[in-house]
Scaffold this motif. Structure first.
Motif, mmCIF file in Angstrom:
data_model
loop_
_atom_site.group_PDB
_atom_site.id
_atom_site.type_symbol
_atom_site.label_atom_id
_atom_site.label_comp_id
_atom_site.label_asym_id
_atom_site.label_seq_id
_atom_site.Cartn_x
_atom_site.Cartn_y
_atom_site.Cartn_z
ATOM 1 N N SER A 21 0.833 -1.207 0.000
ATOM 2 C CA SER A 21 0.000 0.000 0.000
ATOM 3 C C SER A 21 0.867 1.255 0.000
ATOM 4 O O SER A 21 0.577 2.223 -0.715
ATOM 5 C CB SER A 21 -0.931 0.006 1.212
ATOM 6 N N VAL A 24 2.289 1.717 -3.515
ATOM 7 C CA VAL A 24 1.289 2.200 -4.473
ATOM 8 C C VAL A 24 0.990 3.675 -4.227
ATOM 9 O O VAL A 24 0.918 4.475 -5.165
ATOM 10 C CB VAL A 24 0.014 1.348 -4.401
ATOM 11 N N TYR A 28 1.658 6.802 -6.780
ATOM 12 C CA TYR A 28 0.574 7.723 -7.135
ATOM 13 C C TYR A 28 0.974 9.167 -6.826
ATOM 14 O O TYR A 28 0.803 10.062 -7.652
ATOM 15 C CB TYR A 28 -0.699 7.351 -6.382
#
Length: 64
Positions: A21, A24, A28
């Motif tokens: 997580s 990611v 982003y």
């Protein structure tokens, strides 16, 4: 990581999920900064909603 194998399976899964997580979200964040932070999809949605509000206002005025 020698201590990683001694963790319980659920704990190990949580550690892996947290790491993925974080990766990611980092990608982003980096991508949004690299492209200038403009979310083209959100801009298009906002524009569409604005047009829909104008059309709804025009049709309600025309009906009365």
């Amino acid at each position: 990581m020698a201590g990683f194998g001694s963790l319980a399976p659920k704990t190990r899964n949580l550690v892996v999920a947290g790491g993925l997580s974080a990766f990611v979200l980092g990608v982003y964040y980096y991508t949004m900064r690299a492209v200038g932070g403009t979310d083209e999809l959100q801009v298009a949605i906002d524009k569409f909603e604005e047009m829909k509000k104008k059309d709804a206002g025009n049709s309600s005025n025309a009906g009365s």
